[in-house]
Design a protein around this motif. Structure first.
Motif, mmCIF file in Angstrom:
data_model
loop_
_atom_site.group_PDB
_atom_site.id
_atom_site.type_symbol
_atom_site.label_atom_id
_atom_site.label_comp_id
_atom_site.label_asym_id
_atom_site.label_seq_id
_atom_site.Cartn_x
_atom_site.Cartn_y
_atom_site.Cartn_z
ATOM 1 N N VAL A 67 73.315 35.549 34.203
ATOM 2 C CA VAL A 67 74.335 34.876 33.592
ATOM 3 C C VAL A 67 74.481 35.040 32.020
ATOM 4 O O VAL A 67 73.956 34.792 31.286
ATOM 5 C CB VAL A 67 74.052 33.185 33.713
ATOM 6 C CG1 VAL A 67 75.145 32.461 33.518
ATOM 7 C CG2 VAL A 67 73.587 33.009 35.387
ATOM 8 N N TRP A 105 77.312 31.125 27.070
ATOM 9 C CA TRP A 105 78.817 30.672 26.722
ATOM 10 C C TRP A 105 79.110 31.422 25.610
ATOM 11 O O TRP A 105 80.387 32.066 25.229
ATOM 12 C CB TRP A 105 78.845 29.385 26.595
ATOM 13 C CG TRP A 105 80.270 28.480 26.028
ATOM 14 C CD1 TRP A 105 81.114 28.354 27.031
ATOM 15 C CD2 TRP A 105 80.943 28.441 24.754
ATOM 16 N NE1 TRP A 105 82.072 27.649 26.390
ATOM 17 C CE2 TRP A 105 82.061 27.965 24.955
ATOM 18 C CE3 TRP A 105 80.292 28.784 23.531
ATOM 19 C CZ2 TRP A 105 82.916 27.645 24.072
ATOM 20 C CZ3 TRP A 105 81.108 28.341 22.463
ATOM 21 C CH2 TRP A 105 82.371 27.909 22.717
ATOM 22 N N ASN A 162 71.517 28.563 40.083
ATOM 23 C CA ASN A 162 72.709 29.229 39.532
ATOM 24 C C ASN A 162 72.840 28.488 37.966
ATOM 25 O O ASN A 162 72.038 27.544 37.909
ATOM 26 C CB ASN A 162 73.753 29.171 40.257
ATOM 27 C CG ASN A 162 74.992 30.085 40.127
ATOM 28 O OD1 ASN A 162 74.826 30.996 39.181
ATOM 29 N ND2 ASN A 162 75.771 30.363 41.139
ATOM 30 N N TYR A 198 75.727 27.551 35.017
ATOM 31 C CA TYR A 198 77.320 27.417 34.462
ATOM 32 C C TYR A 198 77.099 26.921 32.845
ATOM 33 O O TYR A 198 76.110 26.401 32.459
ATOM 34 C CB TYR A 198 77.960 26.571 35.271
ATOM 35 C CG TYR A 198 78.287 27.469 36.552
ATOM 36 C CD1 TYR A 198 79.310 28.420 36.796
ATOM 37 C CD2 TYR A 198 77.458 27.281 37.648
ATOM 38 C CE1 TYR A 198 79.702 28.918 37.916
ATOM 39 C CE2 TYR A 198 77.729 27.752 38.815
ATOM 40 C CZ TYR A 198 78.564 28.588 39.091
ATOM 41 O OH TYR A 198 78.816 29.557 40.284
ATOM 42 N N HIS A 256 77.484 27.196 44.017
ATOM 43 C CA HIS A 256 78.707 27.874 43.134
ATOM 44 C C HIS A 256 79.561 26.832 42.659
ATOM 45 O O HIS A 256 79.780 25.878 43.118
ATOM 46 C CB HIS A 256 79.262 28.853 43.938
ATOM 47 C CG HIS A 256 78.181 29.996 44.068
ATOM 48 N ND1 HIS A 256 77.275 30.342 45.435
ATOM 49 C CD2 HIS A 256 77.882 31.406 43.621
ATOM 50 C CE1 HIS A 256 76.815 31.122 45.488
ATOM 51 N NE2 HIS A 256 76.920 31.799 44.261
ATOM 52 N N ASP A 273 83.533 26.368 40.085
ATOM 53 C CA ASP A 273 84.592 26.878 38.919
ATOM 54 C C ASP A 273 85.003 25.785 38.541
ATOM 55 O O ASP A 273 85.013 24.699 39.077
ATOM 56 C CB ASP A 273 85.406 27.815 39.639
ATOM 57 C CG ASP A 273 86.176 28.808 38.664
ATOM 58 O OD1 ASP A 273 85.713 28.629 37.235
ATOM 59 O OD2 ASP A 273 87.065 29.628 38.767
ATOM 60 N N SER A 286 81.901 32.518 28.319
ATOM 61 C CA SER A 286 81.589 32.547 29.700
ATOM 62 C C SER A 286 81.356 31.160 30.007
ATOM 63 O O SER A 286 80.745 30.446 29.383
ATOM 64 C CB SER A 286 80.380 33.312 29.695
ATOM 65 O OG SER A 286 79.717 33.093 30.977
ATOM 66 N N GLN A 287 81.831 30.836 31.524
ATOM 67 C CA GLN A 287 81.623 29.811 31.948
ATOM 68 C C GLN A 287 80.349 29.716 33.090
ATOM 69 O O GLN A 287 80.118 28.852 33.704
ATOM 70 C CB GLN A 287 82.747 29.190 32.865
ATOM 71 C CG GLN A 287 83.955 28.846 31.844
ATOM 72 C CD GLN A 287 85.049 27.998 32.509
ATOM 73 O OE1 GLN A 287 85.643 28.252 33.366
ATOM 74 N NE2 GLN A 287 85.240 26.769 31.795
ATOM 75 N N GLY A 288 79.828 31.073 32.954
ATOM 76 C CA GLY A 288 78.443 30.898 33.770
ATOM 77 C C GLY A 288 78.532 32.057 34.969
ATOM 78 O O GLY A 288 79.418 32.925 34.960
ATOM 79 N N HIS A 289 77.920 31.830 35.907
ATOM 80 C CA HIS A 289 77.507 32.597 37.143
ATOM 81 C C HIS A 289 77.316 33.969 36.613
ATOM 82 O O HIS A 289 76.728 34.395 35.768
ATOM 83 C CB HIS A 289 78.761 32.681 38.106
ATOM 84 C CG HIS A 289 78.775 33.162 39.595
ATOM 85 N ND1 HIS A 289 77.503 33.063 40.007
ATOM 86 C CD2 HIS A 289 79.572 33.805 40.099
ATOM 87 C CE1 HIS A 289 77.565 33.577 41.158
ATOM 88 N NE2 HIS A 289 78.988 34.082 41.177
ATOM 89 N N ASN A 338 81.796 34.441 34.771
ATOM 90 C CA ASN A 338 83.207 33.854 35.105
ATOM 91 C C ASN A 338 83.974 33.598 33.609
ATOM 92 O O ASN A 338 83.386 32.496 32.972
ATOM 93 C CB ASN A 338 83.203 32.458 35.919
ATOM 94 C CG ASN A 338 82.606 32.489 36.983
ATOM 95 O OD1 ASN A 338 82.323 33.792 37.636
ATOM 96 N ND2 ASN A 338 82.745 31.648 37.863
#
Length: 383
Positions: free
Chosen positions: A95, A98, A137, A139, A181, A183, A375-378, A381
Protein backbone atom coordinates in the motif's frame (compact mmCIF):
# COMPACT_ATOMS: atom_id res chain seq x y z
CA UNK A 1 -27.86 -18.83 4.42
CA UNK A 2 -28.43 -20.46 1.03
CA UNK A 3 -24.83 -19.87 -0.04
CA UNK A 4 -23.46 -21.21 3.21
CA UNK A 5 -25.57 -24.39 2.85
CA UNK A 6 -24.40 -24.96 -0.70
CA UNK A 7 -20.78 -24.50 0.30
CA UNK A 8 -20.99 -27.08 3.04
CA UNK A 9 -22.92 -29.41 0.76
CA UNK A 10 -20.10 -29.19 -1.76
CA UNK A 11 -22.34 -28.05 -4.62
CA UNK A 12 -20.71 -26.43 -7.61
CA UNK A 13 -20.73 -22.61 -8.02
CA UNK A 14 -22.70 -22.97 -11.26
CA UNK A 15 -25.54 -24.61 -9.28
CA UNK A 16 -25.38 -21.77 -6.78
CA UNK A 17 -25.87 -19.22 -9.53
CA UNK A 18 -28.64 -21.29 -11.08
CA UNK A 19 -30.59 -21.15 -7.83
CA UNK A 20 -30.29 -17.36 -7.58
CA UNK A 21 -32.73 -14.94 -9.27
CA UNK A 22 -32.40 -14.94 -13.03
CA UNK A 23 -33.60 -11.46 -13.87
CA UNK A 24 -31.34 -9.34 -16.06
CA UNK A 25 -29.82 -6.30 -14.41
CA UNK A 26 -30.18 -3.08 -16.39
CA UNK A 27 -27.08 -0.95 -16.78
CA UNK A 28 -29.12 2.20 -16.12
CA UNK A 29 -27.40 5.53 -15.69
CA UNK A 30 -28.46 8.15 -13.15
CA UNK A 31 -26.72 10.61 -15.46
CA UNK A 32 -26.78 10.68 -19.28
CA UNK A 33 -24.43 7.89 -20.42
CA UNK A 34 -23.96 9.56 -23.81
CA UNK A 35 -22.32 12.59 -22.25
CA UNK A 36 -18.87 12.79 -20.61
CA UNK A 37 -18.98 13.02 -16.82
CA UNK A 38 -18.96 16.55 -15.41
CA UNK A 39 -16.09 15.64 -13.10
CA UNK A 40 -13.08 13.37 -13.56
CA UNK A 41 -11.80 12.35 -10.17
CA UNK A 42 -8.84 10.66 -11.89
CA UNK A 43 -7.68 13.83 -13.69
CA UNK A 44 -4.53 13.97 -11.54
CA UNK A 45 -3.55 10.35 -12.20
CA UNK A 46 -2.87 10.68 -15.92
CA UNK A 47 0.33 9.40 -17.50
CA UNK A 48 3.27 11.60 -16.60
CA UNK A 49 1.49 13.43 -13.77
CA UNK A 50 3.95 12.26 -11.13
CA UNK A 51 4.24 14.07 -7.82
CA UNK A 52 7.63 15.49 -6.78
CA UNK A 53 7.29 13.19 -3.75
CA UNK A 54 8.00 10.21 -6.02
CA UNK A 55 11.25 11.62 -7.41
CA UNK A 56 14.03 9.04 -7.25
CA UNK A 57 11.68 6.07 -6.80
CA UNK A 58 12.84 2.93 -8.57
CA UNK A 59 10.52 1.67 -11.36
CA UNK A 60 9.40 -1.51 -9.67
CA UNK A 61 6.51 -3.87 -9.02
CA UNK A 62 6.22 -5.09 -5.42
CA UNK A 63 4.48 -8.45 -5.10
CA UNK A 64 3.36 -9.77 -1.67
CA UNK A 65 3.55 -13.57 -1.64
CA UNK A 66 0.95 -14.56 0.96
CA UNK A 67 2.07 -18.16 1.49
CA UNK A 68 5.79 -17.43 1.18
CA UNK A 69 5.83 -14.53 3.69
CA UNK A 70 7.90 -12.54 1.22
CA UNK A 71 7.83 -9.74 -1.34
CA UNK A 72 9.14 -10.24 -4.87
CA UNK A 73 10.47 -7.12 -6.60
CA UNK A 74 10.21 -6.85 -10.40
CA UNK A 75 12.01 -4.34 -12.61
CA UNK A 76 9.31 -2.88 -14.89
CA UNK A 77 11.86 -2.25 -17.67
CA UNK A 78 13.56 -5.66 -17.83
CA UNK A 79 10.47 -7.58 -16.58
CA UNK A 80 12.79 -9.58 -14.30
CA UNK A 81 12.66 -10.31 -10.56
CA UNK A 82 15.56 -8.32 -9.11
CA UNK A 83 15.00 -8.87 -5.40
CA UNK A 84 13.02 -10.83 -2.85
CA UNK A 85 12.86 -10.13 0.89
CA UNK A 86 11.06 -11.62 3.86
CA UNK A 87 8.23 -9.82 5.66
CA UNK A 88 5.66 -10.73 8.31
CA UNK A 89 3.05 -13.45 8.31
CA UNK A 90 0.61 -13.61 5.35
CA UNK A 91 1.35 -10.40 3.44
CA UNK A 92 -1.82 -9.34 1.61
CA UNK A 93 -1.32 -5.93 -0.01
CA UNK A 94 1.47 -3.44 -0.73
CA UNK A 95 0.00 0.00 0.00
CA UNK A 96 1.47 3.39 -1.00
CA UNK A 97 1.34 5.88 1.88
CA UNK A 98 -0.86 8.97 1.61
CA UNK A 99 2.23 11.19 1.19
CA UNK A 100 3.74 8.82 -1.43
CA UNK A 101 7.02 8.38 0.46
CA UNK A 102 6.58 4.85 1.83
CA UNK A 103 5.18 1.54 0.62
CA UNK A 104 3.54 -0.43 3.43
CA UNK A 105 3.33 -4.22 3.26
CA UNK A 106 0.19 -5.29 5.14
CA UNK A 107 1.03 -8.59 6.85
CA UNK A 108 -2.35 -9.99 7.85
CA UNK A 109 -1.02 -12.64 10.23
CA UNK A 110 -3.51 -14.68 12.19
CA UNK A 111 -5.16 -12.11 14.39
CA UNK A 112 -2.76 -10.66 16.95
CA UNK A 113 0.53 -11.34 15.13
CA UNK A 114 -0.09 -8.97 12.21
CA UNK A 115 2.37 -6.27 11.21
CA UNK A 116 3.26 -3.58 8.70
CA UNK A 117 6.59 -3.57 6.88
CA UNK A 118 7.71 -0.18 5.50
CA UNK A 119 9.58 -0.19 2.18
CA UNK A 120 11.65 2.75 0.91
CA UNK A 121 10.69 3.13 -2.78
CA UNK A 122 13.98 4.89 -3.52
CA UNK A 123 16.01 1.84 -2.50
CA UNK A 124 13.41 -0.91 -2.75
CA UNK A 125 14.50 -2.16 0.67
CA UNK A 126 12.33 -2.95 3.73
CA UNK A 127 12.56 -1.31 7.13
CA UNK A 128 11.68 -2.52 10.60
CA UNK A 129 8.27 -4.14 11.07
CA UNK A 130 5.60 -2.47 13.19
CA UNK A 131 3.18 -4.76 15.10
CA UNK A 132 -0.42 -4.06 14.05
CA UNK A 133 -3.48 -6.23 14.70
CA UNK A 134 -4.93 -7.90 11.60
CA UNK A 135 -4.03 -5.45 8.80
CA UNK A 136 -5.79 -7.23 5.96
CA UNK A 137 -5.98 -3.99 4.01
CA UNK A 138 -5.03 -0.37 4.52
CA UNK A 139 -6.46 2.97 3.42
CA UNK A 140 -6.04 6.62 4.40
CA UNK A 141 -8.40 9.39 5.38
CA UNK A 142 -8.78 11.69 2.37
CA UNK A 143 -6.88 14.45 4.19
CA UNK A 144 -4.10 12.07 5.22
CA UNK A 145 -4.79 12.55 8.94
CA UNK A 146 -5.08 8.83 9.72
CA UNK A 147 -4.29 5.46 8.27
CA UNK A 148 -7.33 3.18 8.19
CA UNK A 149 -6.41 -0.40 9.04
CA UNK A 150 -9.15 -2.73 7.86
CA UNK A 151 -9.28 -5.18 10.76
CA UNK A 152 -11.21 -7.95 9.05
CA UNK A 153 -11.12 -10.50 11.88
CA UNK A 154 -12.42 -8.10 14.54
CA UNK A 155 -14.93 -6.37 12.22
CA UNK A 156 -13.62 -2.89 12.83
CA UNK A 157 -11.64 -0.04 11.30
CA UNK A 158 -8.57 1.01 13.28
CA UNK A 159 -7.57 4.65 12.80
CA UNK A 160 -3.81 4.99 13.29
CA UNK A 161 -1.14 7.65 13.02
CA UNK A 162 -0.05 7.51 9.36
CA UNK A 163 3.66 7.53 10.25
CA UNK A 164 4.04 5.73 13.59
CA UNK A 165 0.90 3.58 13.27
CA UNK A 166 -0.02 4.30 16.90
CA UNK A 167 -3.71 3.54 17.46
CA UNK A 168 -5.92 6.65 17.68
CA UNK A 169 -9.50 5.37 17.60
CA UNK A 170 -11.72 2.55 16.38
CA UNK A 171 -14.89 2.46 14.25
CA UNK A 172 -16.83 -0.72 15.03
CA UNK A 173 -18.41 -2.46 12.02
CA UNK A 174 -20.15 -5.51 13.55
CA UNK A 175 -22.64 -5.87 10.69
CA UNK A 176 -19.94 -6.26 8.03
CA UNK A 177 -18.50 -9.78 8.09
CA UNK A 178 -15.23 -9.89 6.19
CA UNK A 179 -14.86 -6.13 5.81
CA UNK A 180 -11.99 -5.59 3.38
CA UNK A 181 -12.03 -3.17 0.41
CA UNK A 182 -13.17 0.47 0.16
CA UNK A 183 -13.39 3.63 -1.88
CA UNK A 184 -14.24 7.21 -1.00
CA UNK A 185 -16.80 9.79 -2.09
CA UNK A 186 -15.66 12.79 -4.10
CA UNK A 187 -15.88 15.15 -1.13
CA UNK A 188 -14.32 12.64 1.26
CA UNK A 189 -17.32 12.71 3.58
CA UNK A 190 -17.95 8.97 3.43
CA UNK A 191 -16.48 5.66 2.31
CA UNK A 192 -18.16 2.47 1.18
CA UNK A 193 -16.65 -0.83 2.34
CA UNK A 194 -17.37 -4.30 0.98
CA UNK A 195 -18.51 -7.10 3.29
CA UNK A 196 -17.08 -10.30 1.87
CA UNK A 197 -18.62 -12.96 4.10
CA UNK A 198 -22.07 -13.81 5.42
CA UNK A 199 -24.55 -12.93 2.69
CA UNK A 200 -22.27 -10.24 1.29
CA UNK A 201 -23.15 -6.55 1.15
CA UNK A 202 -21.80 -3.04 1.58
CA UNK A 203 -21.27 -0.70 4.52
CA UNK A 204 -21.38 3.10 4.30
CA UNK A 205 -19.23 4.92 6.84
CA UNK A 206 -19.38 8.61 7.84
CA UNK A 207 -15.70 9.59 8.00
CA UNK A 208 -16.21 12.94 9.72
CA UNK A 209 -18.32 11.63 12.60
CA UNK A 210 -16.66 8.20 12.66
CA UNK A 211 -19.86 6.17 12.50
CA UNK A 212 -21.67 3.68 10.29
CA UNK A 213 -24.43 5.23 8.18
CA UNK A 214 -26.00 2.04 6.90
CA UNK A 215 -25.69 -1.36 5.25
CA UNK A 216 -26.83 -2.34 1.76
CA UNK A 217 -27.73 -5.93 0.89
CA UNK A 218 -27.26 -6.49 -2.83
CA UNK A 219 -30.04 -8.10 -4.87
CA UNK A 220 -28.04 -11.29 -5.30
CA UNK A 221 -26.23 -12.95 -2.42
CA UNK A 222 -22.56 -13.08 -3.23
CA UNK A 223 -19.05 -12.19 -2.18
CA UNK A 224 -18.18 -8.50 -2.83
CA UNK A 225 -14.47 -7.81 -3.33
CA UNK A 226 -12.90 -4.63 -4.71
CA UNK A 227 -14.82 -1.37 -5.10
CA UNK A 228 -14.04 1.70 -7.19
CA UNK A 229 -15.70 5.07 -7.81
CA UNK A 230 -16.59 6.14 -11.35
CA UNK A 231 -14.78 9.16 -12.88
CA UNK A 232 -17.96 11.21 -12.50
CA UNK A 233 -17.90 10.57 -8.78
CA UNK A 234 -21.44 9.24 -8.50
CA UNK A 235 -21.43 5.48 -9.05
CA UNK A 236 -19.44 2.85 -7.17
CA UNK A 237 -18.45 -0.30 -9.09
CA UNK A 238 -18.44 -3.41 -6.88
CA UNK A 239 -16.72 -6.64 -7.95
CA UNK A 240 -18.57 -9.78 -6.86
CA UNK A 241 -16.64 -13.04 -7.02
CA UNK A 242 -19.65 -15.34 -6.75
CA UNK A 243 -21.88 -13.47 -9.20
CA UNK A 244 -19.13 -13.15 -11.83
CA UNK A 245 -19.69 -9.50 -12.44
CA UNK A 246 -19.90 -5.92 -11.23
CA UNK A 247 -22.73 -4.31 -9.28
CA UNK A 248 -23.34 -0.58 -9.76
CA UNK A 249 -24.31 1.42 -6.69
CA UNK A 250 -25.32 5.07 -6.43
CA UNK A 251 -23.15 6.26 -3.56
CA UNK A 252 -25.20 9.18 -2.27
CA UNK A 253 -28.54 7.37 -2.22
CA UNK A 254 -26.79 4.07 -1.37
CA UNK A 255 -28.93 2.09 -3.81
CA UNK A 256 -28.07 -0.62 -6.33
CA UNK A 257 -28.72 0.57 -9.89
CA UNK A 258 -27.24 -2.05 -12.22
CA UNK A 259 -25.02 -5.03 -12.95
CA UNK A 260 -22.42 -5.85 -15.62
CA UNK A 261 -21.41 -9.47 -16.27
CA UNK A 262 -17.64 -9.89 -16.64
CA UNK A 263 -16.02 -13.29 -15.99
CA UNK A 264 -15.60 -16.15 -13.53
CA UNK A 265 -14.48 -14.99 -10.08
CA UNK A 266 -14.68 -11.21 -10.57
CA UNK A 267 -12.21 -9.78 -8.09
CA UNK A 268 -10.15 -6.61 -8.61
CA UNK A 269 -10.27 -3.19 -10.31
CA UNK A 270 -7.70 -0.95 -11.96
CA UNK A 271 -8.53 2.39 -13.62
CA UNK A 272 -6.77 3.28 -16.88
CA UNK A 273 -4.44 6.29 -16.90
CA UNK A 274 -6.86 8.36 -18.98
CA UNK A 275 -9.69 7.55 -16.57
CA UNK A 276 -11.88 6.20 -19.37
CA UNK A 277 -11.71 2.45 -18.74
CA UNK A 278 -11.95 0.04 -15.86
CA UNK A 279 -9.84 -3.12 -15.96
CA UNK A 280 -11.62 -5.94 -14.13
CA UNK A 281 -9.64 -9.01 -13.04
CA UNK A 282 -11.53 -12.32 -13.06
CA UNK A 283 -9.70 -14.98 -11.02
CA UNK A 284 -11.26 -17.88 -12.89
CA UNK A 285 -12.40 -19.48 -9.63
CA UNK A 286 -14.99 -18.98 -6.88
CA UNK A 287 -12.58 -20.22 -4.21
CA UNK A 288 -10.91 -17.83 -1.79
CA UNK A 289 -7.89 -20.09 -1.26
CA UNK A 290 -6.34 -23.06 -3.02
CA UNK A 291 -8.13 -22.45 -6.28
CA UNK A 292 -7.23 -24.45 -9.35
CA UNK A 293 -4.09 -23.38 -11.18
CA UNK A 294 -4.39 -22.55 -14.88
CA UNK A 295 -8.10 -21.78 -14.47
CA UNK A 296 -10.17 -19.68 -16.91
CA UNK A 297 -8.87 -16.36 -15.59
CA UNK A 298 -9.28 -13.18 -17.65
CA UNK A 299 -9.44 -9.39 -17.68
CA UNK A 300 -12.62 -7.57 -18.72
CA UNK A 301 -12.35 -3.99 -19.95
CA UNK A 302 -15.35 -1.75 -19.19
CA UNK A 303 -15.90 1.65 -20.78
CA UNK A 304 -16.99 4.08 -18.04
CA UNK A 305 -18.98 6.35 -20.40
CA UNK A 306 -21.23 3.62 -21.79
CA UNK A 307 -20.95 1.10 -18.92
CA UNK A 308 -20.36 -1.63 -21.45
CA UNK A 309 -17.72 -4.32 -21.95
CA UNK A 310 -15.36 -3.30 -24.77
CA UNK A 311 -12.72 -6.05 -24.50
CA UNK A 312 -12.10 -9.44 -22.93
CA UNK A 313 -8.51 -10.62 -22.42
CA UNK A 314 -8.10 -14.27 -21.42
CA UNK A 315 -4.86 -15.48 -19.86
CA UNK A 316 -3.40 -17.83 -22.52
CA UNK A 317 -3.20 -21.34 -21.11
CA UNK A 318 -5.18 -20.29 -18.02
CA UNK A 319 -4.40 -18.26 -14.92
CA UNK A 320 -5.78 -16.46 -11.89
CA UNK A 321 -5.44 -12.64 -12.17
CA UNK A 322 -6.10 -10.96 -8.83
CA UNK A 323 -5.04 -7.46 -7.73
CA UNK A 324 -2.63 -4.91 -9.15
CA UNK A 325 -2.26 -1.63 -10.98
CA UNK A 326 -1.06 0.02 -14.17
CA UNK A 327 2.35 1.45 -14.96
CA UNK A 328 2.97 5.19 -14.79
CA UNK A 329 2.56 5.52 -18.56
CA UNK A 330 -0.54 3.31 -18.60
CA UNK A 331 0.89 0.86 -21.14
CA UNK A 332 1.23 -2.06 -18.73
CA UNK A 333 -1.42 -3.64 -16.53
CA UNK A 334 0.19 -5.67 -13.74
CA UNK A 335 -1.82 -8.31 -11.87
CA UNK A 336 -0.86 -11.08 -9.46
CA UNK A 337 -1.65 -14.68 -10.42
CA UNK A 338 -3.11 -15.82 -7.11
CA UNK A 339 -3.18 -19.59 -7.67
CA UNK A 340 -0.30 -19.83 -10.16
CA UNK A 341 2.72 -18.33 -8.32
CA UNK A 342 3.23 -15.80 -11.08
CA UNK A 343 2.54 -12.23 -12.14
CA UNK A 344 0.90 -11.15 -15.40
CA UNK A 345 1.84 -8.07 -17.36
CA UNK A 346 -0.91 -7.22 -19.86
CA UNK A 347 -0.17 -4.88 -22.74
CA UNK A 348 -3.07 -2.43 -22.44
CA UNK A 349 -3.18 -1.88 -26.19
CA UNK A 350 -3.31 -5.49 -27.35
CA UNK A 351 -4.11 -7.53 -24.23
CA UNK A 352 -0.99 -9.65 -24.80
CA UNK A 353 0.30 -11.29 -21.62
CA UNK A 354 3.81 -11.75 -20.20
CA UNK A 355 4.23 -14.15 -17.25
CA UNK A 356 6.82 -13.70 -14.50
CA UNK A 357 7.31 -16.38 -11.79
CA UNK A 358 7.17 -15.18 -8.16
CA UNK A 359 6.46 -16.70 -4.73
CA UNK A 360 3.49 -18.71 -3.51
CA UNK A 361 0.02 -17.16 -3.61
CA UNK A 362 0.83 -13.61 -4.76
CA UNK A 363 -1.88 -11.11 -3.87
CA UNK A 364 -2.20 -7.29 -3.80
CA UNK A 365 0.80 -6.09 -5.78
CA UNK A 366 1.53 -2.44 -6.45
CA UNK A 367 3.38 -0.70 -9.26
CA UNK A 368 5.58 2.23 -8.29
CA UNK A 369 5.86 5.10 -8.94
CA UNK A 370 2.31 6.03 -9.92
CA UNK A 371 0.89 9.43 -10.93
CA UNK A 372 -1.31 11.26 -8.44
CA UNK A 373 -1.31 13.89 -5.71
CA UNK A 374 -1.87 11.42 -2.88
CA UNK A 375 -2.77 7.79 -2.21
CA UNK A 376 -6.01 6.71 -0.60
CA UNK A 377 -4.56 3.26 -0.01
CA UNK A 378 -5.02 -0.30 -1.26
CA UNK A 379 -2.61 -1.06 -4.14
CA UNK A 380 -2.64 2.57 -5.23
CA UNK A 381 -6.09 4.20 -5.32
CA UNK A 382 -4.68 7.54 -6.39
CA UNK A 383 -6.37 10.93 -6.58
Amino acid sequence: MIRAFLRHAGLAPVLLLALLPTEVFAGSCPEDCSQPPPVNIYSHTAAGDLSPATAGALPRVYVPNRSSNSVSVIDTVTLKVVDRFGVGSKPQHVVPSWDLTTLWVANNGTGKNGSLTPVDPKTGKPGQQIPVDDPYNMYFMPDGSSAIIVDEALRQLDLRDPQTMALKSVIATPDCAGINHADFSVDGSYAIFTCEYGDGGLLKVDLKNRKVLGRLDLSRMGMPQDIRLSPGGKVFYVADMMNDGVFLVDGDSFKEIGFIATGIGTHGFVVSRDGKRLYVSNRGSHKMEQGRAKGPGSVTVIDFATRSVVAQWPVPGGGSPDMGNVSADGRQLWLSGRFDSEVYMFDTTSGAVTRIPVGAEPHGLTVWPQPGRYSQGHTGNMR
